[in-house]
Design a protein around this motif. Structure first.
Motif, mmCIF file in Angstrom:
data_model
loop_
_atom_site.group_PDB
_atom_site.id
_atom_site.type_symbol
_atom_site.label_atom_id
_atom_site.label_comp_id
_atom_site.label_asym_id
_atom_site.label_seq_id
_atom_site.Cartn_x
_atom_site.Cartn_y
_atom_site.Cartn_z
ATOM 1 N N ILE A 1 -92.401 -2.306 28.106
ATOM 2 C CA ILE A 1 -93.724 -1.941 28.588
ATOM 3 C C ILE A 1 -93.740 -0.448 28.931
ATOM 4 C CG2 ILE A 1 -94.373 -4.214 29.477
ATOM 5 C CD1 ILE A 1 -93.431 -3.313 32.233
ATOM 6 N N VAL A 2 -94.940 0.126 29.020
ATOM 7 C CA VAL A 2 -95.099 1.511 29.457
ATOM 8 C C VAL A 2 -95.282 1.516 30.970
ATOM 9 C CG1 VAL A 2 -96.440 3.637 29.261
ATOM 10 C CG2 VAL A 2 -96.173 2.142 27.269
ATOM 11 N N VAL A 3 -94.480 2.323 31.657
ATOM 12 C CA VAL A 3 -94.574 2.408 33.106
ATOM 13 C C VAL A 3 -94.744 3.872 33.513
ATOM 14 C CG1 VAL A 3 -93.192 0.333 33.470
ATOM 15 C CG2 VAL A 3 -92.055 2.557 33.397
ATOM 16 N N GLY A 4 -95.326 4.092 34.686
ATOM 17 C CA GLY A 4 -95.548 5.444 35.179
ATOM 18 C C GLY A 4 -95.240 5.551 36.657
ATOM 19 N N TRP A 5 -94.796 6.745 37.066
ATOM 20 C CA TRP A 5 -94.521 7.009 38.478
ATOM 21 C C TRP A 5 -95.828 7.401 39.158
ATOM 22 C CZ3 TRP A 5 -90.579 6.311 41.831
ATOM 23 C CH2 TRP A 5 -90.644 6.961 43.062
ATOM 24 N N SER A 6 -96.318 6.543 40.065
ATOM 25 C CA SER A 6 -97.605 6.755 40.717
ATOM 26 C C SER A 6 -97.499 7.851 41.768
ATOM 27 C CB SER A 6 -98.085 5.454 41.370
ATOM 28 O OG SER A 6 -99.206 5.688 42.192
ATOM 29 N N LYS A 7 -98.410 8.820 41.712
ATOM 30 C CA LYS A 7 -98.450 9.871 42.718
ATOM 31 C C LYS A 7 -98.926 9.338 44.065
ATOM 32 C CE LYS A 7 -99.522 13.555 39.378
ATOM 33 N NZ LYS A 7 -100.517 14.580 38.979
ATOM 34 N N THR A 8 -99.673 8.233 44.038
ATOM 35 C CA THR A 8 -100.235 7.679 45.273
ATOM 36 C C THR A 8 -99.230 6.809 46.008
ATOM 37 O OG1 THR A 8 -102.459 7.700 44.308
ATOM 38 C CG2 THR A 8 -102.107 6.315 46.247
ATOM 39 N N THR A 9 -98.587 5.910 45.290
ATOM 40 C CA THR A 9 -97.680 4.952 45.928
ATOM 41 C C THR A 9 -96.221 5.380 45.882
ATOM 42 O OG1 THR A 9 -97.395 3.688 43.866
ATOM 43 C CG2 THR A 9 -99.258 3.088 45.286
ATOM 44 N N ASN A 10 -95.912 6.440 45.108
ATOM 45 C CA ASN A 10 -94.518 6.908 44.964
ATOM 46 C C ASN A 10 -93.587 5.777 44.524
ATOM 47 O OD1 ASN A 10 -94.880 9.678 45.657
ATOM 48 N ND2 ASN A 10 -95.053 9.076 47.809
ATOM 49 N N ARG A 11 -93.990 5.102 43.468
ATOM 50 C CA ARG A 11 -93.176 4.060 42.863
ATOM 51 C C ARG A 11 -93.603 3.902 41.412
ATOM 52 N NH1 ARG A 11 -95.782 -1.527 45.459
ATOM 53 N NH2 ARG A 11 -97.880 -1.241 44.574
ATOM 54 N N PRO B 1 -104.173 9.965 33.440
ATOM 55 C CA PRO B 1 -102.882 10.672 33.491
ATOM 56 C C PRO B 1 -102.628 11.400 34.799
ATOM 57 C CG PRO B 1 -103.989 11.066 31.394
ATOM 58 C CD PRO B 1 -104.972 10.390 32.284
ATOM 59 N N MET B 2 -103.688 11.838 35.490
ATOM 60 C CA MET B 2 -103.502 12.588 36.725
ATOM 61 C C MET B 2 -102.994 11.713 37.863
ATOM 62 S SD MET B 2 -104.094 15.470 35.546
ATOM 63 C CE MET B 2 -103.815 16.387 37.055
ATOM 64 N N GLU B 3 -102.962 10.400 37.667
ATOM 65 C CA GLU B 3 -102.457 9.503 38.703
ATOM 66 C C GLU B 3 -100.943 9.309 38.617
ATOM 67 O OE1 GLU B 3 -104.609 5.874 38.369
ATOM 68 O OE2 GLU B 3 -106.508 6.738 39.078
ATOM 69 N N PHE B 4 -100.311 9.852 37.550
ATOM 70 C CA PHE B 4 -98.888 9.604 37.326
ATOM 71 C C PHE B 4 -98.141 10.914 37.108
ATOM 72 C CE2 PHE B 4 -101.153 5.796 36.068
ATOM 73 C CZ PHE B 4 -100.421 4.792 36.708
ATOM 74 N N SER B 5 -96.941 11.000 37.682
ATOM 75 C CA SER B 5 -96.102 12.192 37.530
ATOM 76 C C SER B 5 -95.186 12.098 36.328
ATOM 77 C CB SER B 5 -95.247 12.395 38.795
ATOM 78 O OG SER B 5 -96.045 12.570 39.928
ATOM 79 N N ALA B 6 -94.875 10.882 35.885
ATOM 80 C CA ALA B 6 -93.937 10.692 34.781
ATOM 81 C C ALA B 6 -94.248 9.383 34.083
ATOM 82 C CB ALA B 6 -92.494 10.690 35.293
ATOM 83 N N ILE B 7 -93.891 9.314 32.798
ATOM 84 C CA ILE B 7 -94.119 8.123 31.973
ATOM 85 C C ILE B 7 -92.827 7.798 31.234
ATOM 86 C CG2 ILE B 7 -95.419 7.156 30.025
ATOM 87 C CD1 ILE B 7 -97.636 9.175 30.700
ATOM 88 N N THR B 8 -92.467 6.525 31.194
ATOM 89 C CA THR B 8 -91.301 6.117 30.403
ATOM 90 C C THR B 8 -91.425 4.634 30.051
ATOM 91 O OG1 THR B 8 -88.887 6.234 30.255
ATOM 92 C CG2 THR B 8 -89.810 5.522 32.359
ATOM 93 N N PHE B 9 -90.300 4.049 29.638
ATOM 94 C CA PHE B 9 -90.273 2.639 29.255
ATOM 95 C C PHE B 9 -89.726 1.796 30.399
ATOM 96 C CE2 PHE B 9 -89.205 5.227 25.499
ATOM 97 C CZ PHE B 9 -90.352 5.012 24.753
ATOM 98 N N GLY B 10 -90.265 0.605 30.529
ATOM 99 C CA GLY B 10 -89.724 -0.378 31.445
ATOM 100 C C GLY B 10 -89.666 -1.714 30.758
ATOM 101 N N THR B 11 -89.218 -2.717 31.474
ATOM 102 C CA THR B 11 -89.213 -4.070 30.943
ATOM 103 C C THR B 11 -89.851 -5.007 31.952
ATOM 104 O OG1 THR B 11 -87.025 -4.593 31.850
ATOM 105 C CG2 THR B 11 -87.099 -3.673 29.622
ATOM 106 N N VAL B 12 -90.381 -6.112 31.449
ATOM 107 C CA VAL B 12 -90.892 -7.166 32.312
ATOM 108 C C VAL B 12 -89.707 -8.001 32.763
ATOM 109 C CG1 VAL B 12 -92.344 -9.210 32.440
ATOM 110 C CG2 VAL B 12 -93.128 -7.204 31.184
ATOM 111 N N PRO B 13 -89.573 -8.299 34.051
ATOM 112 C CA PRO B 13 -88.398 -9.055 34.521
ATOM 113 C C PRO B 13 -88.443 -10.513 34.096
ATOM 114 C CG PRO B 13 -89.962 -8.779 36.300
ATOM 115 C CD PRO B 13 -90.501 -7.984 35.141
ATOM 116 N N LEU B 14 -87.279 -11.080 33.888
ATOM 117 C CA LEU B 14 -87.168 -12.514 33.676
ATOM 118 C C LEU B 14 -87.056 -13.213 35.022
ATOM 119 C CD1 LEU B 14 -84.663 -12.790 30.689
ATOM 120 C CD2 LEU B 14 -87.085 -13.370 30.686
#
Length: 388
Positions: A236-246, A271-284
């Motif tokens: 999945i596509v994940v982003g580092w939230s500037k608001t929640t810092n996660r 895009p202005m809500e996120f500092s970085a974008i990368t890949f993540g996975t959905v947990p099992l």
């Protein structure tokens, strides 16, 4: 002849003053069909926006562009194995020709970039010639940023909801947890529960004031296959939230390839809500049923009658005959529902307005499912990619 006379005078002046840089404090112009070749640093401290010719950067020693005012070129050609280092914004109105060497800018300053202006374009981008730092665009709604690191071209494709006055992008082959180039941290263990693992090999920075989707890709260097329980469908596509810092889920619109090499297109986000974008996975899930059925989580469905992935098969559902399955599209609309589900779903809707076009089938894309196993008192959610 006029343009070549300007060139002669500039170089002559630099020689007399014994400078190790070409310093512009006057009114340098490169006229139509004119050419200027830089083999030394360029310091620009006055307006340089009347350029209609070619500015080339050549040699095997790095050339720096600095000064108080960003220069503006018409065409740019880069053939310098050591690269072109930007200490100031550089604007290109027309063509940027990557031949050899990178355009480098500081990764900790998104205000310094190679700017492809309103109609600016590029060619020749490759692993050995690209932007290793920030690239920018003006007044576009679609663009592929030719960014990467020292070793590889790792572009990001922007598809904006409208023309954005300015968008900037950079790629970092660094651990988001401790990116040495930034001096900040996007802690890969600080994430919402719906994210299993955040990739610790690479990430992109993308800034734009207009909502957009992005397409990014992974390869063997991304090493997604080493993530525990990772599958192609779980990416999945994940982003580092500037608001929640996660790290939070941005979401997927489409993807292709396999766990070693592939691409993914995000849903539309700000895009202005996120500092970085990368890949993540959905947990099992960690319960016994999920452990015994490791494919549970995300599915790929291609109902084309070839006997492979024609139906949504959730293994061992017979362990809980009293069950239910609900499927929703990316807008949250329920498109399928079945009590006591036994491998029937093949891309056709049986609920809502989509049921009226059942002979056509649901459109290709990402869907979200919700399964309850009443006998086992378990619930599962995940993504389903429908491929036509």
């Amino acid at each position: 002849m006029k343009s070549y006379l300007h060139l002669f005078l500039m170089l002559f002046g630099a020689t007399i003053n014994a400078q190790n840089a070409l310093y512009n404090s006057g009114n340098i112009q490169v006229h139509s069909n004119g050419q200027i070749g830089f083999h030394t640093n360029f310091i620009n401290d006055t307006s340089f926006d009347q350029s209609e010719g070619l500015a080339g950067f050549y040699g095997n020693s790095q050339i720096a562009i600095s000064g108080s005012i960003p220069p503006e070129f018409w065409d740019v050609e880069l053939m310098n194995t050591a690269g072109l280092f930007l200490q100031n914004q550089v604007n290109v109105q027309n063509n940027t020709n990557f031949i050899d060497g990178d355009v480098v800018s500081p990764l900790n300053d998104s205000n310094v970039y190679l700017n492809f202006m309103d109609s600016g374009f590029f060619n020749g981008e490759q692993n050995a010639a690209k932007v290793t730092g920030f690239a920018a665009i003006n007044n576009r709604d679609f663009f592929s940023f030719p960014v990467g690191d020292a070793a590889q071209l790792r572009p990001l494709i922007m598809n904006s909801q409208g023309s954005t006055a300015l968008a900037v992008c950079a790629y970092l082959f660094e651990n988001p947890y401790n990116p040495l180039s930034l001096g900040t941290s996007f802690n890969t263990t600080t994430k919402i529960p719906e994210i299993g693992t955040v990739n610790d090999k690479e990430f992109w920075i993308f800034e734009s004031e207009i909502p957009a989707s992005v397409t990014i890709s992974w390869n063997q260097r991304s090493d997604l296959a080493s993530i525990p329980n990772a599958t192609f469908e779980s990416i999945i596509v994940v982003g580092w939230s500037k608001t929640t810092n996660r790290w939070e889920i941005i979401g997927n619109e489409a993807q292709g390839g396999d766990i070693n090499d592939g691409f993914i297109t995000s849903t539309i986000f700000n895009p202005m809500e996120f500092s970085a974008i990368t890949f993540g996975t959905v947990p099992l899930p960690t319960d016994t049923f999920a452990v015994n059925n490791p494919t549970l989580g995300n599915y790929f469905l291609s109902p084309n009658g070839d006997g492979t992935n024609d139906f949504l098969v959730i293994d061992n559902m017979n362990e809980s005959p009293n069950n239910s399955l609900r499927i929703f599209n990316r807008f949250g609309q329920k498109v399928y529902e079945k009590i006591n589900y036994v491998d029937e779903f093949n891309g056709l809707s049986n609920t809502g307005k989509f049921y009226l076009s059942q002979d056509i089938g649901l459109p290709e894309g990402i869907y979200y499912y919700f399964v309850t196993l009443d006998d086992l008192e378990l619930e599962y959610t995940g993504f389903l990619f429908l491929d036509r």
